[in-house]
Design an enzyme around this catalytic site. Structure first.
Site, PDB file in Angstrom:
ATOM      1  N   THR A 257       0.835  -1.196   0.000  1.00 39.46           N
ATOM      2  CA  THR A 257       0.000   0.000   0.000  1.00 39.46           C
ATOM      3  C   THR A 257       0.869   1.245   0.000  1.00 39.46           C
ATOM      4  OG1 THR A 257      -1.679  -1.307   1.150  1.00 39.46           O
ATOM      5  CG2 THR A 257      -1.997   1.064   1.131  1.00 39.46           C
TER       6      THR A 257
ATOM      7  N   ALA B  30       2.086   4.513  -2.860  1.00 43.97           N
ATOM      8  CA  ALA B  30       1.327   5.493  -3.626  1.00 43.97           C
ATOM      9  C   ALA B  30       0.464   4.803  -4.673  1.00 43.97           C
ATOM     10  CB  ALA B  30       2.275   6.483  -4.297  1.00 43.97           C
TER      11      ALA B  30
ATOM     12  N   GLY C 293      -0.368   1.398  -5.079  1.00 45.93           N
ATOM     13  CA  GLY C 293      -1.323   0.457  -4.526  1.00 45.93           C
ATOM     14  C   GLY C 293      -2.437   1.164  -3.763  1.00 45.93           C
TER      15      GLY C 293
ATOM     16  N   ASN D 214       7.147  -2.015 -11.710  1.00 46.65           N
ATOM     17  CA  ASN D 214       7.905  -1.391 -12.790  1.00 46.65           C
ATOM     18  C   ASN D 214       8.857  -2.360 -13.470  1.00 46.65           C
ATOM     19  OD1 ASN D 214       7.544   1.352 -13.425  1.00 46.65           O
ATOM     20  ND2 ASN D 214       8.331   1.940 -11.405  1.00 46.65           N
TER      21      ASN D 214
ATOM     22  N   LYS E  21       6.912   1.519 -21.715  1.00 45.35           N
ATOM     23  CA  LYS E  21       7.032   2.319 -20.498  1.00 45.35           C
ATOM     24  C   LYS E  21       8.501   2.598 -20.166  1.00 45.35           C
ATOM     25  CE  LYS E  21       5.360   3.397 -16.015  1.00 45.35           C
ATOM     26  NZ  LYS E  21       5.066   2.922 -14.677  1.00 45.35           N
TER      27      LYS E  21
ATOM     28  N   ASN F  18      14.185   8.241 -14.881  1.00 47.93           N
ATOM     29  CA  ASN F  18      14.506   7.723 -13.550  1.00 47.93           C
ATOM     30  C   ASN F  18      16.026   7.621 -13.378  1.00 47.93           C
ATOM     31  OD1 ASN F  18      11.670   7.142 -13.835  1.00 47.93           O
ATOM     32  ND2 ASN F  18      11.869   5.688 -12.162  1.00 47.93           N
TER      33      ASN F  18
ATOM     34  N   GLU G 220      15.014   0.234  -7.845  1.00 49.63           N
ATOM     35  CA  GLU G 220      14.732  -0.937  -8.700  1.00 49.63           C
ATOM     36  C   GLU G 220      15.712  -1.008  -9.878  1.00 49.63           C
ATOM     37  OE1 GLU G 220       9.944  -1.427  -8.367  1.00 49.63           O
ATOM     38  OE2 GLU G 220      10.653   0.490  -9.153  1.00 49.63           O
TER      39      GLU G 220
END
Lengths: 311, 311
Positions: free
Chosen positions: A11, A13, A15, A105, A187, A195, A270
């Protein structure tokens, strides 16, 4: 699937936002929560947008998946770096027919979930959205953007149509697509340069990346490498898409990409999902992507040190 | 040239070290000094090596070039970023026959000095040395290495032989060569990757660059690009040289390249001389050097922010 009971695993941003949208539309949403449990219990879940805000005073929150039990749909919105916990978090949520939608992602989460829980369960979702957590229990959505959905390794079918309808009912602009990996590469056209450079260029937001001509030209060169990487898998991404992505980023102001937010907060980035895995897959097919390789190497070095001690 | 009176323009680690060596050998060395004037006046100039140290208790130090007057040899040991002051600093030191030896890093200083003061004066020097300033008036030389000298735009002649002899007399291992630009490209084989990655990977010393396999592989890839850049000018750098440079760097321990030292101290970094100018020259001849371009762009971004505010 009769889509009624939904679990949100992670949970944050993303989710929190989609879960709250689904709950507001009447779905029975159960949030698996770690750090924000006390705040959500006390103050509920607040969703803000530039135009308005709404609060769910009593979101259904849980500390363990066992308390939630089997669901119709499990939405995985973890960071890819937390995938080591998937077995423990997801298994108690599964019945025979449970579908798993991963909003993670980069590349790798579809295959990992398929391997662990069965390929037939897995659906991938790509969130083109600007959303971040402002404080425990509070999420700011700057641009709702859109959500693209696709089955893992199959074209769309009735299940995906039902899921699309559910998100549309929840107010989310949603597209059902046929080729999940093509979507994921698309994406990456944005995620890889923005990023990555936001971290490697010293912790700067997207507007500052685009303000320096040399960096803007690296954005384009990296995007072209991602397009080249996609092309070795026969995913054709038009060059127009690249220019659209740059133009729309110009309207976003001083936006901090999610990886930069993680980096600055000292959280794991990530690196493998967004840079390492796409690079390895494209190189394995013979592509040469020197800029992506260099960026990946720099990010690997930068994230192996805590940012405060790096300088 | 009768080589007797020498001016050192820029009494940092490099200028101070070679000036002190020449002075100890009996040359009449005049140091142009800015920040360390008081310390040098009070305590003299101390040169340390791992094995021994020596002090010149009364080096000839000056605040302006006018006080020094015309010399036989002017050694320019400024940072390339200070070249805006060359007119003012060098002009008062010139007679008709004065030679100018530039020890500046990267590409551009030979041409600039030739344009300003006449090509016939200019000699270039490449310092393969580990030396740094430990405190005002004190210089530590970890590896004396060697000094390569070459005339600008001409093969070696009697003047260069005399200069070589002077440095040899001063205890410096010196080589006279015929092709200055070939030497400069050869030095870039080390400077481009190590100086650059030490900054871009978060402020790390050479041992840590070589400790991460992905970064070591970027070192090689960047070295190959520099070798490719040199090749478009018909300077052939053997691949062996690359491996020698990497091996010898392994013996240097936690070495901080000079650009990293500048960066961490908040001083201007020689981004154009070391990365920008070689890149532009090679690209103008049709070379494609994607990693060098990306590194240059990142360094430009990183050095346009003070390091402390960057994160």
């Amino acid at each position: 699937m009769p889509l009624k009971k939904v679990a949100i695993v992670g949970t944050g941003a993303i989710g929190g936002y989609y879960g709250a949208c689904l709950a507001r539309a009447g779905f029975d949403v159960h949030f698996l929560v770690r750090s924000d449990f006390a705040a959500l219990k006390e103050r509920g879940m607040r969703i803000k947008t530039p135009a308005h805000e709404w609060v769910d005073p009593r979101p259904k929150i849980y500390r363990t998946s066992e308390e939630i039990g089997a669901c119709d749909l499990v939405i995985v919105a973890l960071k890819a770096t937390a995938n080591g916990a998937l077995d423990q978090l997801v298994s108690p949520l599964l019945s025979e027919s449970t579908a798993i939608l991963t909003l993670e992602n980069g590349l790798g989460s579809d295959e990992l979930l398929a391997e662990k829980f069965g390929a037939q369960r897995v659906i991938g979702g790509l969130c083109f959205i600007c959303v971040y957590r402002t404080q425990p229990g509070e999420i700011m959505c700057l641009h709702p953007g859109s959500l693209s959905l696709a089955e893992f390794g199959r074209p769309r079918g009735p299940r995906l149509m039902e899921l699309e309808a559910a998100f549309v009912r929840a107010g989310v602009k949603t597209h059902a697509a046929d080729d999940l990996l093509a979507l994921r590469w698309k994406k990456l056209v944005w995620n890889v340069p923005f990023n990555g450079l936001s971290i490697a260029a010293g912790g700067i937001s997207t507007d500052r990346i685009l303000a320096l001509p040399e960096l803007e030209s690296e954005v384009r060169a990296l995007m072209l490498e991602v397009i080249e990487g996609a092309a070795v898998f026969n995913f054709k991404i038009p060059i127009d898409f690249m220019e659209q992505q740059i133009s729309s980023t110009r309207t976003m102001g001083a936006y901090k990409p999610s990886s930069l937010v993680d980096y600055l907060a000292g959280r794991e980035v990530e690196v493998e999902a967004i840079w390492g895995e796409p690079l390895r897959r494209a190189e394995a097919r013979g592509a040469e992507l020197p800029r992506l390789r260099m960026l990946y190497s720099l990010l690997k070095a930068l994230t192996s040190l805590p940012p405060s001690s790096a300088r």
